[in-house]
Design a protein around this motif. Sequence first.
Motif, PDB file in Angstrom:
ATOM      1  N   UNK A 191     -48.725  31.631 -23.734  1.00 25.82           N
ATOM      2  CA  UNK A 191     -48.351  31.774 -22.083  1.00 25.82           C
ATOM      3  C   UNK A 191     -49.075  30.789 -21.278  1.00 25.82           C
ATOM      4  N   UNK A 192     -48.358  29.937 -20.337  1.00 24.67           N
ATOM      5  CA  UNK A 192     -49.145  28.908 -19.319  1.00 24.67           C
ATOM      6  C   UNK A 192     -49.786  29.714 -18.550  1.00 24.67           C
ATOM      7  N   UNK A 247     -29.074  27.120 -31.687  1.00 25.84           N
ATOM      8  CA  UNK A 247     -30.146  27.268 -30.620  1.00 25.84           C
ATOM      9  C   UNK A 247     -30.939  26.277 -30.245  1.00 25.84           C
ATOM     10  N   UNK A 248     -30.880  25.247 -31.292  1.00 24.13           N
ATOM     11  CA  UNK A 248     -31.868  23.854 -31.358  1.00 24.13           C
ATOM     12  C   UNK A 248     -32.188  23.592 -29.828  1.00 24.13           C
ATOM     13  N   UNK A 249     -30.846  23.114 -29.035  1.00 21.21           N
ATOM     14  CA  UNK A 249     -31.078  22.386 -27.941  1.00 21.21           C
ATOM     15  C   UNK A 249     -31.894  23.319 -27.027  1.00 21.21           C
ATOM     16  N   UNK A 250     -31.549  24.587 -26.861  1.00 21.46           N
ATOM     17  CA  UNK A 250     -32.488  25.463 -25.934  1.00 21.46           C
ATOM     18  C   UNK A 250     -33.949  25.488 -26.426  1.00 21.46           C
ATOM     19  N   UNK A 255     -39.669  24.143 -25.402  1.00 24.15           N
ATOM     20  CA  UNK A 255     -41.009  23.262 -26.025  1.00 24.15           C
ATOM     21  C   UNK A 255     -41.378  22.253 -24.830  1.00 24.15           C
ATOM     22  N   UNK A 256     -40.235  21.598 -24.468  1.00 24.81           N
ATOM     23  CA  UNK A 256     -40.428  20.338 -23.500  1.00 24.81           C
ATOM     24  C   UNK A 256     -41.313  21.100 -22.391  1.00 24.81           C
ATOM     25  N   UNK A 257     -40.675  21.989 -21.991  1.00 24.95           N
ATOM     26  CA  UNK A 257     -41.216  23.033 -20.629  1.00 24.95           C
ATOM     27  C   UNK A 257     -42.607  23.325 -20.743  1.00 24.95           C
ATOM     28  N   UNK A 262     -48.366  22.395 -19.559  1.00 22.95           N
ATOM     29  CA  UNK A 262     -49.635  22.076 -20.271  1.00 22.95           C
ATOM     30  C   UNK A 262     -50.275  20.930 -19.537  1.00 22.95           C
ATOM     31  N   UNK A 263     -49.435  19.952 -19.443  1.00 22.24           N
ATOM     32  CA  UNK A 263     -49.764  18.626 -18.814  1.00 22.24           C
ATOM     33  C   UNK A 263     -50.009  18.784 -17.327  1.00 22.24           C
ATOM     34  N   UNK A 264     -49.280  19.328 -16.721  1.00 17.19           N
ATOM     35  CA  UNK A 264     -49.539  19.741 -15.044  1.00 17.19           C
ATOM     36  C   UNK A 264     -50.846  20.706 -15.062  1.00 17.19           C
ATOM     37  N   UNK A 265     -51.256  21.637 -15.804  1.00 14.17           N
ATOM     38  CA  UNK A 265     -52.451  22.433 -15.732  1.00 14.17           C
ATOM     39  C   UNK A 265     -53.814  21.465 -15.920  1.00 14.17           C
ATOM     40  N   UNK A 266     -53.313  20.480 -16.826  1.00 12.56           N
ATOM     41  CA  UNK A 266     -54.893  19.507 -17.112  1.00 12.56           C
ATOM     42  C   UNK A 266     -54.656  18.509 -15.991  1.00 12.56           C
ATOM     43  N   UNK A 267     -53.624  18.058 -15.738  1.00 15.27           N
ATOM     44  CA  UNK A 267     -53.554  17.084 -14.453  1.00 15.27           C
ATOM     45  C   UNK A 267     -54.109  17.724 -13.127  1.00 15.27           C
TER      46      UNK A 267
END
Length: 300
Positions: A191-192, A247-250, A255-257, A262-267
């Motif tokens: 979890x983020x 369910x692949x698209x969801x 995963x993208x979210x 993760x990128x936002x936390x690191x930035x």
Amino acid sequence: MILPSRSGDSAVSARRAEALGARLPPLLVAAQRVAATVAQGVHGRRRVGQGDSFWQFRPFLPGDAAGRIDWRQSARSDRAYVRETEWEAAQTVCLWRDGSPSMRWRSKAAATSKIERAELLLLALASLLLRGGERVRLIGAEARAVTGLDRLAEQVQHLRDDAAPGAAGLPPDTVLPRHSRAVLIGDLLAPLEQVQAVVGRMAAIPVTGHMLQVLDPAEALLPYEGRVRFEGLEREQHTLIPRVEGVREAYVKRLAAQQEGLAAICSAAGWGFSVHHTDHPPEAALLGLYTALAPEPGRR
């Protein structure tokens, strides 16, 4: 006082030592080979500072003190040159790889598991850092930095052997050197808010660093069709999905979210973030990690 030995414990220790010795050489050879490939295309980690070792001459620039001009070098041309020395104080780089059960999973699309790739990248990065004169230590092992790759590999293997079935997928809360750097390698599917707590704790020390998410290609694409039963590896319940393609698209959006979070936390913490798939060559990921640790201009 001499105490009687426990033969059972001795036999277990001997078997573990023998197994450890059998596994280490291939891992070390592979790590050193990857490191050698990357080392051919990168510059050294030397940087400007208050040392005694000569680094380079550069042209005199506005704002430079006149006392920094090297008159002997300048006399050889029609320009004034400044003599720069190398900063000799090595930084400490703290390394961690996720040892949780999910890291041991591998699909048919990949030739290696996530934990095998994570350990390969960790040791290859350590090899490059040690060549550059940096100090390296493993998060979750002995507190002291190591000077040899063999010792670090032994610590990595001991962590794997000693990992509990429910081992957490994030680094433990441990004391790290101030102003050191950290590299965290794992699938980073926790979890983020838990990831935020780890990065925030390290950033407060302060420690800067980089997170590398290692994923199996099947985790990235969910390429399955039809009725599939998914088994939880970390205490999750098993899930039966009648039509996975539905369910692949969801799944891809979820995963993208996670990756965006993760990128936002690191930035926000001044860290770097990148993603690596285990069906891709490790050299590109290693080069990215090594480049991310390069000191910023003007910083030690």
